[in-house]
Design a protein around this motif. Structure first.
Motif, PDB file in Angstrom:
ATOM      1  N   GLY A 114       8.455  -8.995  29.302  1.00  0.00           N
ATOM      2  CA  GLY A 114       7.451  -9.164  28.263  1.00  0.00           C
ATOM      3  C   GLY A 114       7.649 -10.423  27.450  1.00  0.00           C
ATOM      4  O   GLY A 114       6.681 -11.107  27.088  1.00  0.00           O
ATOM      5  N   ARG A 115       8.909 -10.776  27.153  1.00  0.00           N
ATOM      6  CA  ARG A 115       9.155 -11.989  26.371  1.00  0.00           C
ATOM      7  C   ARG A 115       8.718 -13.234  27.128  1.00  0.00           C
ATOM      8  O   ARG A 115       8.250 -14.208  26.530  1.00  0.00           O
ATOM      9  CB  ARG A 115      10.644 -12.075  26.001  1.00  0.00           C
ATOM     10  N   VAL A 116       8.880 -13.214  28.447  1.00  0.00           N
ATOM     11  CA  VAL A 116       8.424 -14.358  29.240  1.00  0.00           C
ATOM     12  C   VAL A 116       6.904 -14.379  29.331  1.00  0.00           C
ATOM     13  O   VAL A 116       6.264 -15.409  29.121  1.00  0.00           O
ATOM     14  CB  VAL A 116       9.053 -14.329  30.648  1.00  0.00           C
ATOM     15  N   LEU A 117       6.306 -13.219  29.619  1.00  0.00           N
ATOM     16  CA  LEU A 117       4.849 -13.171  29.769  1.00  0.00           C
ATOM     17  C   LEU A 117       4.125 -13.406  28.448  1.00  0.00           C
ATOM     18  O   LEU A 117       2.953 -13.801  28.450  1.00  0.00           O
ATOM     19  CB  LEU A 117       4.423 -11.820  30.360  1.00  0.00           C
TER      20      LEU A 117
ATOM     21  N   ASP B 156      25.796 -15.063  28.551  1.00  0.00           N
ATOM     22  CA  ASP B 156      25.478 -16.071  29.545  1.00  0.00           C
ATOM     23  C   ASP B 156      24.396 -15.613  30.513  1.00  0.00           C
ATOM     24  O   ASP B 156      23.697 -16.413  31.091  1.00  0.00           O
ATOM     25  CB  ASP B 156      26.741 -16.438  30.338  1.00  0.00           C
ATOM     26  N   ALA B 157      24.282 -14.299  30.735  1.00  0.00           N
ATOM     27  CA  ALA B 157      23.366 -13.807  31.748  1.00  0.00           C
ATOM     28  C   ALA B 157      21.933 -13.819  31.221  1.00  0.00           C
ATOM     29  O   ALA B 157      21.705 -13.791  30.023  1.00  0.00           O
ATOM     30  CB  ALA B 157      23.770 -12.384  32.161  1.00  0.00           C
ATOM     31  N   PRO B 158      20.934 -13.840  32.126  1.00  0.00           N
ATOM     32  CA  PRO B 158      19.546 -13.966  31.691  1.00  0.00           C
ATOM     33  C   PRO B 158      19.085 -12.866  30.745  1.00  0.00           C
ATOM     34  O   PRO B 158      18.205 -13.082  29.939  1.00  0.00           O
ATOM     35  CB  PRO B 158      18.768 -13.906  33.018  1.00  0.00           C
ATOM     36  N   PHE B 159      19.655 -11.656  30.825  1.00  0.00           N
ATOM     37  CA  PHE B 159      19.155 -10.551  30.024  1.00  0.00           C
ATOM     38  C   PHE B 159      19.972 -10.302  28.764  1.00  0.00           C
ATOM     39  O   PHE B 159      19.714  -9.361  28.039  1.00  0.00           O
ATOM     40  CB  PHE B 159      19.133  -9.268  30.852  1.00  0.00           C
TER      41      PHE B 159
ATOM     42  N   GLN C 273      10.088 -18.673  38.087  1.00  0.00           N
ATOM     43  CA  GLN C 273      11.395 -19.264  37.865  1.00  0.00           C
ATOM     44  C   GLN C 273      11.965 -18.857  36.512  1.00  0.00           C
ATOM     45  O   GLN C 273      13.164 -18.649  36.369  1.00  0.00           O
ATOM     46  CB  GLN C 273      11.302 -20.794  37.958  1.00  0.00           C
ATOM     47  N   ALA C 274      11.103 -18.752  35.511  1.00  0.00           N
ATOM     48  CA  ALA C 274      11.573 -18.322  34.192  1.00  0.00           C
ATOM     49  C   ALA C 274      12.098 -16.891  34.244  1.00  0.00           C
ATOM     50  O   ALA C 274      13.127 -16.568  33.647  1.00  0.00           O
ATOM     51  CB  ALA C 274      10.444 -18.433  33.173  1.00  0.00           C
ATOM     52  N   LEU C 275      11.401 -16.023  34.970  1.00  0.00           N
ATOM     53  CA  LEU C 275      11.819 -14.636  35.076  1.00  0.00           C
ATOM     54  C   LEU C 275      13.149 -14.490  35.799  1.00  0.00           C
ATOM     55  O   LEU C 275      13.980 -13.651  35.449  1.00  0.00           O
ATOM     56  CB  LEU C 275      10.753 -13.823  35.814  1.00  0.00           C
ATOM     57  N   LEU C 276      13.368 -15.320  36.806  1.00  0.00           N
ATOM     58  CA  LEU C 276      14.581 -15.210  37.614  1.00  0.00           C
ATOM     59  C   LEU C 276      15.711 -16.086  37.102  1.00  0.00           C
ATOM     60  O   LEU C 276      16.729 -16.240  37.760  1.00  0.00           O
ATOM     61  CB  LEU C 276      14.265 -15.578  39.073  1.00  0.00           C
ATOM     62  N   GLY C 277      15.551 -16.671  35.934  1.00  0.00           N
ATOM     63  CA  GLY C 277      16.628 -17.474  35.365  1.00  0.00           C
ATOM     64  C   GLY C 277      16.688 -18.870  35.916  1.00  0.00           C
ATOM     65  O   GLY C 277      17.595 -19.621  35.591  1.00  0.00           O
ATOM     66  N   GLY C 278      15.748 -19.257  36.804  1.00  0.00           N
ATOM     67  CA  GLY C 278      15.704 -20.613  37.324  1.00  0.00           C
ATOM     68  C   GLY C 278      16.854 -20.959  38.246  1.00  0.00           C
ATOM     69  O   GLY C 278      17.136 -22.114  38.496  1.00  0.00           O
ATOM     70  N   SER C 279      17.556 -19.964  38.789  1.00  0.00           N
ATOM     71  CA  SER C 279      18.708 -20.265  39.624  1.00  0.00           C
ATOM     72  C   SER C 279      18.824 -19.241  40.731  1.00  0.00           C
ATOM     73  O   SER C 279      18.623 -18.053  40.518  1.00  0.00           O
ATOM     74  CB  SER C 279      19.996 -20.259  38.788  1.00  0.00           C
TER      75      SER C 279
ATOM     76  N   GLY D 270      11.401  -5.423  28.624  1.00  0.00           N
ATOM     77  CA  GLY D 270      11.400  -6.259  27.425  1.00  0.00           C
ATOM     78  C   GLY D 270      11.600  -7.723  27.767  1.00  0.00           C
ATOM     79  O   GLY D 270      10.939  -8.609  27.201  1.00  0.00           O
ATOM     80  N   MET D 271      12.519  -8.015  28.705  1.00  0.00           N
ATOM     81  CA  MET D 271      12.737  -9.395  29.124  1.00  0.00           C
ATOM     82  C   MET D 271      11.488  -9.965  29.773  1.00  0.00           C
ATOM     83  O   MET D 271      11.071 -11.085  29.468  1.00  0.00           O
ATOM     84  CB  MET D 271      13.911  -9.469  30.102  1.00  0.00           C
TER      85      MET D 271
END
Length: 269
Positions: A182-185, A75-78, A122-128, A179-180
């Motif tokens: 990098g996947r967003v960027l 469930d968590a962003p990472f 927002q994508a990096l921080l999970g939008g919440s 890694g997380m």
């Protein structure tokens, strides 16, 4: 009226139209008053809210960053691909609807506008706002939008260092965090800059050179970003600043032991 010596008394009950019909109207009225109170409270909150928060509210009801209906991890962003699991935005950098097959987080014609950088943030921080509580790993990350671009800081926290002391040997948490990111960027096309930083006193006599150590750590971050999908050609610079650029008033604070990953606003000429 008399009949056979008996007296018969007839009583008639008057019924008045429009009498008591129950309390249903009270319930309806209470609902109306509650709705009006909520409406005016919303108007007051909007009038005292900054522009960034308003953009976040707007994205909640009409999201600019689609989120997949299914998750491949926890469930968590990472824990999986739950953060930004689709490749496209609904709008381009001008706010206009674009072709989902061609759009990206900060597309090839992005001007580095605050709106596009906030999308990535927002994508990096999970939008919440509750994401940090959902995943303590987010305690290692701070973001800010500057004139240069979106700066993502990845730093040590008490009891959870990114690297082994006085060396460029990363701990597992470093690989997961970078890694997380990098996947967003990898879903953007803007150039990226990486800077390694140390805290005061990280290297003493006989220890590694602080300039080389901070540079080596920045190079490890570069390798992790490339492994996560960021094109190496997008790397504008990879540098080390030793302990010369503290992020806090106390130069010895572990918070200064960090990697800065910057999504630059403009493409180099």
């Amino acid at each position: 009226m008399e009949k056979g010596g008996n007296v018969i008394i007839v009583k008639r009950k008057n019924v008045i139209a429009g009498g008591h019909h129950g309390g249903a109207w009270k319930v309806a009225y209470a609902d109306f008053v509650t709705a009006m109170m909520a409406f005016f409270l919303l108007m007051w909150l909007l009038s005292t809210t900054d522009e960034k928060t308003k953009l976040g509210l707007a994205d909640y009801f009409s999201p600019t960053i689609p989120i997949s209906d299914s998750r491949s991890g926890g469930d968590a962003p990472f824990e999986g691909d739950s953060v930004l699991s689709q490749d496209t935005l609904k709008r381009d950098e001008t706010g206009q609807k674009g072709d989902p097959a061609k759009d990206s987080l900060a597309g090839s014609k992005a001007d580095g506008s605050d709106a596009s950088l906030y999308d990535v943030e927002q994508a990096l921080l999970g939008g919440s706002g509750d994401a940090m509580q959902a995943d303590p790993m987010l305690e290692h990350i701070r973001t800010r939008v500057t004139d240069e671009g979106l700066i993502v800081e990845v730093f040590d926290t008490p009891g959870s260092p990114l690297f082994a002391a006085d060396g460029a040997v990363p701990n597992p948490i470093f690989g997961r965090l970078v890694g997380m990111i990098g996947r967003v960027l990898s879903r953007t096309e803007n150039p990226v800059a990486i800077t390694g930083n140390l805290a005061k006193g990280d290297t003493g006599r006989g220890g590694p050179d602080p300039w080389r150590l901070s540079s080596d750590r920045a190079q490890l971050a570069r390798a992790s970003l490339v492994a996560a999908g960021v094109d190496d050609a997008r790397l504008a610079r990879v540098t080390g600043k030793a302990d010369r650029s503290p992020a806090t008033e106390d130069p010895h604070d572990s918070r200064n032991r960090r990697i800065e990953i910057t999504l630059l606003r403009h493409f180099p000429e």
